[in-house]
Design a protein around this motif. Structure first.
Motif, PDB file in Angstrom:
ATOM      1  N   ASN A   7       0.850  -1.186   0.000  1.00 48.71           N
ATOM      2  CA  ASN A   7       0.000   0.000   0.000  1.00 48.71           C
ATOM      3  C   ASN A   7       0.887   1.237   0.000  1.00 48.71           C
ATOM      4  N   ARG A   8       0.877   1.951  -1.084  1.00 47.37           N
ATOM      5  CA  ARG A   8       1.679   3.151  -1.202  1.00 47.37           C
ATOM      6  C   ARG A   8       0.760   4.354  -1.364  1.00 47.37           C
ATOM      7  N   ALA A   9       1.122   5.415  -0.728  1.00 50.18           N
ATOM      8  CA  ALA A   9       0.354   6.650  -0.855  1.00 50.18           C
ATOM      9  C   ALA A   9       1.013   7.538  -1.905  1.00 50.18           C
ATOM     10  N   SER A  10       0.221   8.109  -2.775  1.00 48.11           N
ATOM     11  CA  SER A  10       0.746   9.046  -3.757  1.00 48.11           C
ATOM     12  C   SER A  10       0.970  10.392  -3.092  1.00 48.11           C
ATOM     13  N   ASN A  11       2.004  11.075  -3.529  1.00 53.34           N
ATOM     14  CA  ASN A  11       2.346  12.366  -2.958  1.00 53.34           C
ATOM     15  C   ASN A  11       2.283  13.459  -4.015  1.00 53.34           C
ATOM     16  N   HIS A  12       1.862  14.646  -3.574  1.00 55.26           N
ATOM     17  CA  HIS A  12       1.919  15.825  -4.429  1.00 55.26           C
ATOM     18  C   HIS A  12       3.327  16.403  -4.304  1.00 55.26           C
ATOM     19  N   ASN A  13       3.969  16.676  -5.421  1.00 52.51           N
ATOM     20  CA  ASN A  13       5.300  17.261  -5.424  1.00 52.51           C
ATOM     21  C   ASN A  13       5.277  18.536  -6.254  1.00 52.51           C
ATOM     22  N   LEU A  14       5.788  19.599  -5.679  1.00 51.31           N
ATOM     23  CA  LEU A  14       5.872  20.898  -6.343  1.00 51.31           C
ATOM     24  C   LEU A  14       7.280  21.430  -6.101  1.00 51.31           C
ATOM     25  N   ARG A  15       8.052  21.623  -7.186  1.00 48.75           N
ATOM     26  CA  ARG A  15       9.440  22.029  -7.009  1.00 48.75           C
ATOM     27  C   ARG A  15       9.918  22.870  -8.191  1.00 48.75           C
ATOM     28  N   LEU A  16      11.115  23.418  -8.030  1.00 44.92           N
ATOM     29  CA  LEU A  16      11.785  24.158  -9.094  1.00 44.92           C
ATOM     30  C   LEU A  16      12.853  23.265  -9.695  1.00 44.92           C
ATOM     31  N   LEU A  89       0.358  25.433  -0.314  1.00 41.55           N
ATOM     32  CA  LEU A  89      -0.195  24.911  -1.564  1.00 41.55           C
ATOM     33  C   LEU A  89      -0.286  23.390  -1.546  1.00 41.55           C
ATOM     34  N   LEU A  90       0.724  22.724  -0.997  1.00 39.62           N
ATOM     35  CA  LEU A  90       0.695  21.259  -0.925  1.00 39.62           C
ATOM     36  C   LEU A  90      -0.443  20.763  -0.038  1.00 39.62           C
ATOM     37  N   VAL A  91      -0.685  21.467   1.067  1.00 40.71           N
ATOM     38  CA  VAL A  91      -1.803  21.094   1.950  1.00 40.71           C
ATOM     39  C   VAL A  91      -3.124  21.227   1.205  1.00 40.71           C
ATOM     40  N   GLU A  92      -3.294  22.325   0.476  1.00 42.51           N
ATOM     41  CA  GLU A  92      -4.528  22.526  -0.283  1.00 42.51           C
ATOM     42  C   GLU A  92      -4.675  21.497  -1.404  1.00 42.51           C
ATOM     43  N   LEU A  93      -3.567  21.095  -2.009  1.00 46.98           N
ATOM     44  CA  LEU A  93      -3.620  20.045  -3.032  1.00 46.98           C
ATOM     45  C   LEU A  93      -4.031  18.707  -2.422  1.00 46.98           C
ATOM     46  N   TYR A  94      -3.493  18.371  -1.257  1.00 42.42           N
ATOM     47  CA  TYR A  94      -3.861  17.129  -0.576  1.00 42.42           C
ATOM     48  C   TYR A  94      -5.344  17.100  -0.220  1.00 42.42           C
ATOM     49  N   GLU A  95      -5.871  18.244   0.161  1.00 38.41           N
ATOM     50  CA  GLU A  95      -7.280  18.330   0.565  1.00 38.41           C
ATOM     51  C   GLU A  95      -8.215  18.560  -0.616  1.00 38.41           C
ATOM     52  N   ASP A  96      -7.684  18.560  -1.819  1.00 38.32           N
ATOM     53  CA  ASP A  96      -8.453  18.754  -3.057  1.00 38.32           C
ATOM     54  C   ASP A  96      -9.226  20.073  -3.088  1.00 38.32           C
ATOM     55  N   ARG A  97      -8.682  21.095  -2.467  1.00 43.76           N
ATOM     56  CA  ARG A  97      -9.314  22.411  -2.521  1.00 43.76           C
ATOM     57  C   ARG A  97      -8.887  23.181  -3.768  1.00 43.76           C
ATOM     58  N   ILE A  98      -7.712  22.836  -4.319  1.00 42.00           N
ATOM     59  CA  ILE A  98      -7.232  23.480  -5.540  1.00 42.00           C
ATOM     60  C   ILE A  98      -6.654  22.420  -6.483  1.00 42.00           C
ATOM     61  N   SER A  99      -6.541  22.774  -7.753  1.00 43.02           N
ATOM     62  CA  SER A  99      -5.909  21.891  -8.737  1.00 43.02           C
ATOM     63  C   SER A  99      -4.472  22.360  -8.948  1.00 43.02           C
ATOM     64  N   TYR A 100      -3.710  21.577  -9.703  1.00 41.76           N
ATOM     65  CA  TYR A 100      -2.319  21.970  -9.942  1.00 41.76           C
ATOM     66  C   TYR A 100      -2.235  23.284 -10.736  1.00 41.76           C
ATOM     67  N   SER A 101      -3.168  23.522 -11.642  1.00 43.42           N
ATOM     68  CA  SER A 101      -3.141  24.767 -12.416  1.00 43.42           C
ATOM     69  C   SER A 101      -3.417  25.975 -11.519  1.00 43.42           C
ATOM     70  N   GLN A 102      -4.283  25.809 -10.533  1.00 46.08           N
ATOM     71  CA  GLN A 102      -4.530  26.890  -9.588  1.00 46.08           C
ATOM     72  C   GLN A 102      -3.306  27.120  -8.704  1.00 46.08           C
ATOM     73  N   ALA A 103      -2.608  26.056  -8.363  1.00 46.93           N
ATOM     74  CA  ALA A 103      -1.369  26.192  -7.582  1.00 46.93           C
ATOM     75  C   ALA A 103      -0.316  26.958  -8.373  1.00 46.93           C
ATOM     76  N   PHE A 104      -0.196  26.645  -9.679  1.00 48.06           N
ATOM     77  CA  PHE A 104       0.735  27.371 -10.533  1.00 48.06           C
ATOM     78  C   PHE A 104       0.386  28.858 -10.574  1.00 48.06           C
ATOM     79  N   ASP A 105      -0.907  29.159 -10.678  1.00 43.67           N
ATOM     80  CA  ASP A 105      -1.339  30.559 -10.750  1.00 43.67           C
ATOM     81  C   ASP A 105      -1.058  31.310  -9.462  1.00 43.67           C
ATOM     82  N   ARG A 106      -1.135  30.654  -8.328  1.00 44.57           N
ATOM     83  CA  ARG A 106      -0.888  31.312  -7.043  1.00 44.57           C
ATOM     84  C   ARG A 106       0.586  31.609  -6.822  1.00 44.57           C
TER      85      ARG A 106
END
Length: 107
Positions: A7-16, A89-106
């Motif tokens: 059982n593996r959990a997927s992770n949101h990754n946002l980096r430069l 942003l990662l917390v909001e992505l985990y909670e499905d409050r925003i999408s990756y495109s909204q994260a990019f815009d922020r």
């Protein structure tokens, strides 16, 4: 013998990162990209306002090297602001409050 599943959990990754690989000796000016990836899904890439030579970037620490901070002060400020927003942003992505495109815009 029975196959076991992990059982593996997927992770949101946002980096430069530099698109197309990193070469610490290259003095060619390249655009630093915002990269988002979730689990095994394909990466989503967006340009950032940072254009620097690769030898200025410390890939391990994900920051501009200390000896170039004065020369690239505006970029250092932008990276610091990005890092401060990143966790929220990662917390909001985990909670499905925003999408990756909204994260990019922020950013």
């Amino acid at each position: 013998m029975e196959a076991t599943t992990r059982n593996r959990a997927s992770n949101h990754n946002l980096r430069l990162a530099f698109n197309g690989g990193y070469n610490s000796r290259s003095d060619r000016v390249r655009n630093l990209k915002l990269v988002y990836q979730y689990g095994a899904n394909p990466k989503k890439v967006k340009s950032s306002p940072i254009n620097i030579p690769m030898n200025v970037w410390d890939n391990k620490k994900r920051e501009i090297r200390k000896e170039f901070v004065k020369q690239y002060k505006a970029y250092v400020d932008w990276i610091t602001e990005f890092e401060s927003k990143r966790n929220d942003l990662l917390v909001e992505l985990y909670e499905d409050r925003i999408s990756y495109s909204q994260a990019f815009d922020r950013v």
